[in-house]
Design a protein around this motif. Structure first.
Motif, PDB file in Angstrom:
ATOM      1  N   ALA B  34       9.797   4.627  -3.696  1.00  0.00           N
ATOM      2  CA  ALA B  34      11.195   4.520  -3.304  1.00  0.00           C
ATOM      3  C   ALA B  34      11.589   3.049  -3.163  1.00  0.00           C
ATOM      4  O   ALA B  34      10.733   2.170  -3.013  1.00  0.00           O
ATOM      5  CB  ALA B  34      11.414   5.254  -1.988  1.00  0.00           C
ATOM      6  N   ALA B  35      12.874   2.822  -3.205  1.00  0.00           N
ATOM      7  CA  ALA B  35      13.367   1.446  -3.136  1.00  0.00           C
ATOM      8  C   ALA B  35      13.315   0.930  -1.699  1.00  0.00           C
ATOM      9  O   ALA B  35      13.284   1.712  -0.752  1.00  0.00           O
ATOM     10  CB  ALA B  35      14.799   1.383  -3.652  1.00  0.00           C
ATOM     11  N   GLY B  36      13.340  -0.359  -1.564  1.00  0.00           N
ATOM     12  CA  GLY B  36      13.420  -0.952  -0.248  1.00  0.00           C
ATOM     13  C   GLY B  36      12.083  -1.287   0.370  1.00  0.00           C
ATOM     14  O   GLY B  36      11.885  -1.120   1.571  1.00  0.00           O
ATOM     15  N   VAL B  37      11.154  -1.746  -0.412  1.00  0.00           N
ATOM     16  CA  VAL B  37       9.866  -2.182   0.127  1.00  0.00           C
ATOM     17  C   VAL B  37       9.550  -3.554  -0.460  1.00  0.00           C
ATOM     18  O   VAL B  37       9.665  -3.753  -1.669  1.00  0.00           O
ATOM     19  CB  VAL B  37       8.725  -1.231  -0.280  1.00  0.00           C
ATOM     20  N   SER B  38       9.159  -4.465   0.378  1.00  0.00           N
ATOM     21  CA  SER B  38       8.807  -5.792  -0.123  1.00  0.00           C
ATOM     22  C   SER B  38       7.454  -5.731  -0.822  1.00  0.00           C
ATOM     23  O   SER B  38       6.598  -4.924  -0.450  1.00  0.00           O
ATOM     24  CB  SER B  38       8.744  -6.789   1.031  1.00  0.00           C
ATOM     25  N   PRO B  39       7.278  -6.579  -1.816  1.00  0.00           N
ATOM     26  CA  PRO B  39       6.013  -6.601  -2.560  1.00  0.00           C
ATOM     27  C   PRO B  39       4.815  -6.777  -1.627  1.00  0.00           C
ATOM     28  O   PRO B  39       3.782  -6.128  -1.798  1.00  0.00           O
ATOM     29  CB  PRO B  39       6.168  -7.815  -3.479  1.00  0.00           C
ATOM     30  N   ALA B  40       4.992  -7.622  -0.634  1.00  0.00           N
ATOM     31  CA  ALA B  40       3.889  -7.893   0.288  1.00  0.00           C
ATOM     32  C   ALA B  40       3.481  -6.614   1.011  1.00  0.00           C
ATOM     33  O   ALA B  40       2.300  -6.248   1.067  1.00  0.00           O
ATOM     34  CB  ALA B  40       4.310  -8.960   1.299  1.00  0.00           C
ATOM     35  N   MET B  41       4.490  -5.911   1.523  1.00  0.00           N
ATOM     36  CA  MET B  41       4.204  -4.679   2.242  1.00  0.00           C
ATOM     37  C   MET B  41       3.575  -3.644   1.309  1.00  0.00           C
ATOM     38  O   MET B  41       2.600  -2.986   1.653  1.00  0.00           O
ATOM     39  CB  MET B  41       5.495  -4.116   2.827  1.00  0.00           C
ATOM     40  N   ARG B  42       4.140  -3.560   0.134  1.00  0.00           N
ATOM     41  CA  ARG B  42       3.597  -2.617  -0.851  1.00  0.00           C
ATOM     42  C   ARG B  42       2.105  -2.869  -1.062  1.00  0.00           C
ATOM     43  O   ARG B  42       1.297  -1.934  -1.082  1.00  0.00           O
ATOM     44  CB  ARG B  42       4.352  -2.754  -2.163  1.00  0.00           C
ATOM     45  N   ALA B  43       1.764  -4.134  -1.181  1.00  0.00           N
ATOM     46  CA  ALA B  43       0.361  -4.489  -1.422  1.00  0.00           C
ATOM     47  C   ALA B  43      -0.505  -4.079  -0.233  1.00  0.00           C
ATOM     48  O   ALA B  43      -1.569  -3.463  -0.397  1.00  0.00           O
ATOM     49  CB  ALA B  43       0.247  -5.991  -1.672  1.00  0.00           C
ATOM     50  N   ARG B  44      -0.039  -4.406   0.962  1.00  0.00           N
ATOM     51  CA  ARG B  44      -0.816  -4.069   2.161  1.00  0.00           C
ATOM     52  C   ARG B  44      -1.050  -2.560   2.229  1.00  0.00           C
ATOM     53  O   ARG B  44      -2.151  -2.081   2.477  1.00  0.00           O
ATOM     54  CB  ARG B  44      -0.070  -4.519   3.422  1.00  0.00           C
ATOM     55  N   VAL B  45       0.036  -1.821   2.008  1.00  0.00           N
ATOM     56  CA  VAL B  45      -0.050  -0.362   2.091  1.00  0.00           C
ATOM     57  C   VAL B  45      -1.004   0.190   1.034  1.00  0.00           C
ATOM     58  O   VAL B  45      -1.875   1.019   1.335  1.00  0.00           O
ATOM     59  CB  VAL B  45       1.348   0.268   1.926  1.00  0.00           C
ATOM     60  N   ASN B  46      -0.857  -0.307  -0.171  1.00  0.00           N
ATOM     61  CA  ASN B  46      -1.735   0.181  -1.230  1.00  0.00           C
ATOM     62  C   ASN B  46      -3.199  -0.107  -0.921  1.00  0.00           C
ATOM     63  O   ASN B  46      -4.074   0.712  -1.216  1.00  0.00           O
ATOM     64  CB  ASN B  46      -1.339  -0.433  -2.569  1.00  0.00           C
ATOM     65  N   ALA B  47      -3.427  -1.257  -0.329  1.00  0.00           N
ATOM     66  CA  ALA B  47      -4.800  -1.601   0.042  1.00  0.00           C
ATOM     67  C   ALA B  47      -5.335  -0.593   1.050  1.00  0.00           C
ATOM     68  O   ALA B  47      -6.468  -0.099   0.935  1.00  0.00           O
ATOM     69  CB  ALA B  47      -4.842  -3.011   0.619  1.00  0.00           C
ATOM     70  N   ALA B  48      -4.499  -0.284   2.032  1.00  0.00           N
ATOM     71  CA  ALA B  48      -4.916   0.666   3.069  1.00  0.00           C
ATOM     72  C   ALA B  48      -5.182   2.045   2.471  1.00  0.00           C
ATOM     73  O   ALA B  48      -6.159   2.726   2.817  1.00  0.00           O
ATOM     74  CB  ALA B  48      -3.849   0.753   4.151  1.00  0.00           C
ATOM     75  N   ILE B  49      -4.302   2.443   1.559  1.00  0.00           N
ATOM     76  CA  ILE B  49      -4.461   3.743   0.901  1.00  0.00           C
ATOM     77  C   ILE B  49      -5.799   3.803   0.183  1.00  0.00           C
ATOM     78  O   ILE B  49      -6.565   4.756   0.304  1.00  0.00           O
ATOM     79  CB  ILE B  49      -3.303   3.977  -0.105  1.00  0.00           C
ATOM     80  N   GLU B  50      -6.063   2.725  -0.534  1.00  0.00           N
ATOM     81  CA  GLU B  50      -7.311   2.613  -1.286  1.00  0.00           C
ATOM     82  C   GLU B  50      -8.499   2.710  -0.330  1.00  0.00           C
ATOM     83  O   GLU B  50      -9.418   3.508  -0.504  1.00  0.00           O
ATOM     84  CB  GLU B  50      -7.328   1.248  -1.986  1.00  0.00           C
ATOM     85  N   GLU B  51      -8.422   1.899   0.705  1.00  0.00           N
ATOM     86  CA  GLU B  51      -9.536   1.785   1.656  1.00  0.00           C
ATOM     87  C   GLU B  51      -9.843   3.133   2.306  1.00  0.00           C
ATOM     88  O   GLU B  51     -10.997   3.531   2.432  1.00  0.00           O
ATOM     89  CB  GLU B  51      -9.172   0.753   2.726  1.00  0.00           C
ATOM     90  N   LEU B  52      -8.798   3.809   2.712  1.00  0.00           N
ATOM     91  CA  LEU B  52      -9.002   5.067   3.432  1.00  0.00           C
ATOM     92  C   LEU B  52      -9.136   6.256   2.489  1.00  0.00           C
ATOM     93  O   LEU B  52      -9.433   7.362   2.919  1.00  0.00           O
ATOM     94  CB  LEU B  52      -7.827   5.326   4.379  1.00  0.00           C
ATOM     95  N   ASN B  53      -8.873   5.993   1.230  1.00  0.00           N
ATOM     96  CA  ASN B  53      -8.922   7.074   0.252  1.00  0.00           C
ATOM     97  C   ASN B  53      -7.909   8.167   0.624  1.00  0.00           C
ATOM     98  O   ASN B  53      -8.224   9.351   0.656  1.00  0.00           O
ATOM     99  CB  ASN B  53     -10.332   7.654   0.180  1.00  0.00           C
ATOM    100  N   TYR B  54      -6.723   7.697   0.928  1.00  0.00           N
ATOM    101  CA  TYR B  54      -5.678   8.601   1.397  1.00  0.00           C
ATOM    102  C   TYR B  54      -5.057   9.420   0.271  1.00  0.00           C
ATOM    103  O   TYR B  54      -4.832   8.915  -0.822  1.00  0.00           O
ATOM    104  CB  TYR B  54      -4.585   7.790   2.097  1.00  0.00           C
ATOM    105  N   ARG B  55      -4.813  10.687   0.553  1.00  0.00           N
ATOM    106  CA  ARG B  55      -4.068  11.535  -0.387  1.00  0.00           C
ATOM    107  C   ARG B  55      -2.999  12.307   0.390  1.00  0.00           C
ATOM    108  O   ARG B  55      -3.319  12.970   1.377  1.00  0.00           O
ATOM    109  CB  ARG B  55      -4.992  12.553  -1.054  1.00  0.00           C
ATOM    110  N   PRO B  56      -1.777  12.223  -0.050  1.00  0.00           N
ATOM    111  CA  PRO B  56      -0.696  12.915   0.665  1.00  0.00           C
ATOM    112  C   PRO B  56      -0.924  14.426   0.668  1.00  0.00           C
ATOM    113  O   PRO B  56      -1.425  14.980  -0.299  1.00  0.00           O
ATOM    114  CB  PRO B  56       0.554  12.577  -0.150  1.00  0.00           C
ATOM    115  N   SER B  57      -0.562  15.048   1.745  1.00  0.00           N
ATOM    116  CA  SER B  57      -0.677  16.509   1.825  1.00  0.00           C
ATOM    117  C   SER B  57       0.505  17.165   1.137  1.00  0.00           C
ATOM    118  O   SER B  57       1.659  16.943   1.503  1.00  0.00           O
ATOM    119  CB  SER B  57      -0.726  16.940   3.285  1.00  0.00           C
ATOM    120  N   VAL B  58       0.186  17.961   0.150  1.00  0.00           N
ATOM    121  CA  VAL B  58       1.252  18.644  -0.577  1.00  0.00           C
ATOM    122  C   VAL B  58       1.971  19.633   0.327  1.00  0.00           C
ATOM    123  O   VAL B  58       3.178  19.824   0.229  1.00  0.00           O
ATOM    124  CB  VAL B  58       0.694  19.364  -1.814  1.00  0.00           C
ATOM    125  N   ALA B  59       1.227  20.245   1.214  1.00  0.00           N
ATOM    126  CA  ALA B  59       1.829  21.230   2.108  1.00  0.00           C
ATOM    127  C   ALA B  59       2.911  20.584   2.962  1.00  0.00           C
ATOM    128  O   ALA B  59       4.035  21.085   3.061  1.00  0.00           O
ATOM    129  CB  ALA B  59       0.759  21.859   2.989  1.00  0.00           C
TER     130      ALA B  59
END
Lengths: 343, 343
Positions: B34-59
């Motif tokens: 979605a729109a409205g995220v700074s590149p820096a934040m996007r990077a931090r978040v993606n790193a965290a997702i990667e690190e934690l191996n996060y997957r959104p719950s479809v339910a």
DNA sequence: CTGAAAGCGCTAACAG
DNA sequence: CTGTTAGCGCTTTCAG
């Protein structure tokens, strides 16, 4: 509720509670058959459910507890053996509140499909793809009950249902050797699937083939031939094989789909009566009189049923892994016979 | 996160937000592009997702919006035409964020499976069963996008993808009549499936058969034969047919599965060279040299692809129903020929 | 036996 | 650009 032109809001547990004049919790208890509801209330609630045509949202339910959904990941629906498994699984689920959903893998490996099932909060997953990494699966199995079907690895976290591939292969080889065959070709898939570490059925069939050949002192005459996983690929490979001489007297394919491809090539070369052919899986086509393929039956429906039952047990609380082995049996048909009679 | 022996709690959006040091909303935006995220934040978040191996719950997602899941209801996986459809559907979904799940019907009718899909909040449903009630489907289609595949009803709420069954049948009949066949048997399923009102493909093929026969003035010689929906059933029916004399010179089966059963009976009676056989669907087996079945191709993969594309369009906002017709073509193979040559 | 209330994981307004 | 907040529909303690 007006008949709006667009999408209609679906009826929720709250709506039912309102029309029945009870609380949401009460409705929840009724639909889950939970204890602590008076017959009168149960009747009122059921009437409201009926009237509103209410259906509980699985998504909302999954968030809290179970989705009552079992997932089956399959590599490719073109494989007839899988449909045997599916029919067994569907049978086993009949009468339970569980529903089976099948996720077809998009590529060669099943990771995408398996993850999709896990993301969808299924209560258990049956994995059939022989190509998924064991360690990866082990990790998955810590989060959701998993049954691996076909592969012989012994995991501490997931259950397995396998055929006795060595026994099946030995039956084939004893049959062929007993008939007098010596120039035997084993048609199997690529190395990725037959690597010993994978524990894949094809790996075991290959090993058993090689051991039997060695024991019979036929290392010079029997050989292994690699091909893809499709019928078309097997057909092309066997076509090449038949360009050389002398022809083998028998071809043992690692599964029926390959055998069908081989049969096509044999028919193309008018060699069907000269070369014995044996498949594996005893898919429905093998029994067709126009095909009449000798094949190893490994009770696909039983395997599917077993897999589902084990999943349900796990969901029911079993912690220790279980490993079932299904005994295969050779079904002899017209595609095979003594080398002389066939030549 | 300790490696507890039991089931591990899965990582949530909150965990990601915590490790990235941002809000849940921010994470949500990142994973949805979605729109409205700074590149820096996007990077931090993606790193965290990667690190934690996060997957959104479809339910959880489904509860709010989309499940990114498309459901396909199928009557019976033994039907090879369906696997063509599935492969087309899977292809069409490749690269999108949607996942296909298949719900096999447990009985003859698909209601249970279709409802199961709807309950699971799929974003759209492809229905293949010819036996579901049109009004029922109409009601369903008001709540969730539906594409009916194969049947010719014209709904105001759901889309359809069909083959031109009349044209296909006419091609078959013109071919057979042109060869000189007169005693032609049309092998089809029971009345429930061929009732005119259903708009089922078999109903249209039957009607086109009867019209062609009448136009050719063959009402005395051509006839309709009923059987079940399985190969075994067709085999038994044709076996009975062959007990009578004179034999028909040609059998036109309403789908390949029936044709295969008919072929089995023909082989049993050594009549394969005396009786021409034509099927419908051009499933993979028809092309096999040991079968070599003349059949009508109706581009199953295209139909599957179309169905999915229409569903995606509906999800994208289209309101008006669409109806696609796929043109079939006759593929002539060895199972058919002039009556004399076959006799 | 019944209901109130908290919260599952996520998205979508909205406010800052 | 970022965070807060209010639910989505359901189950599940926990009081009454």
């Amino acid at each position: 509720m007006t008949e709006a032109s667009g999408r209609r809001r679906s009826v929720t547990i709250q709506d039912v509670a309102d029309t029945a004049g009870v609380s949401r919790a009460a409705v929840s208890k009724v639909i889950r058959d939970a204890a602590g509801v008076s017959p009168a209330m149960r009747a009122r609630v059921n009437a409201a459910i009926e009237e509103l045509n209410y259906r509980p949202s699985v998504a909302a339910r999954s968030l809290r507890g179970a989705s009552y959904t079992l997932g089956l990941e399959v590599p490719h629906l073109g494989n007839r053996f899988l449909t045997q498994i599916v029919s067994g699984a569907v049978q086993a689920l009949k009468g339970t509140r569980y529903q089976l959903v099948i996720a077809p893998a998009d590529g060669r490996e099943g990771y995408g499909a398996i993850e999709a099932l896990a993301d969808r909060q299924v209560d258990g997953i049956v994995v059939v793809s022989p190509r998924v990494d064991a360690a990866w699966l082990e990790r998955l199995a810590r989060n959701v009950p998993v049954v691996m079907l076909g592969r012989h690895d012994r995991s501490a976290h997931y259950d397995t249902v396998v055929g006795d591939d060595e026994a099946g292969t030995r039956q084939v080889m004893e049959y062929l050797l007993g008939l007098g065959h010596r120039r035997i070709v084993h048609l199997t898939e690529d190395e990725a699937v037959t690597a010993p570490g994978t524990g894949s059925p094809h790996a075991l069939r290959l090993r058993a083939f090689e051991e039997t050949v060695r024991a019979a002192g036929l290392s010079g005459q029997a050989r292994v031939l690699r091909t893809g996983q499709t019928e078309a690929s097997a057909r092309a490979t066997v076509r090449e094989l038949l360009a050389e001489h002398p022809w083998p007297t028998a071809v043992f394919a690692s599964h029926d789909q390959l055998a069908l491809g081989a049969l096509a090539a044999l028919v193309d070369h008018d060699a069907a009566s000269a070369v014995s052919l044996v498949g594996y899986d005893n898919t429905d086509l093998a029994a067709h009189p126009a095909i009449s393929l000798t094949s190893v039956d490994q009770s696909g429906p039983d395997m599917g049923r077993l897999a589902v039952e084990m999943l349900l047990e796990r969901i029911g609380g079993r912690g220790r892994p279980q490993h079932h082995i299904v005994t295969p049996s050779l079904v002899v048909r017209g595609s095979s016979g003594p080398p002389s009679a066939m030549g």
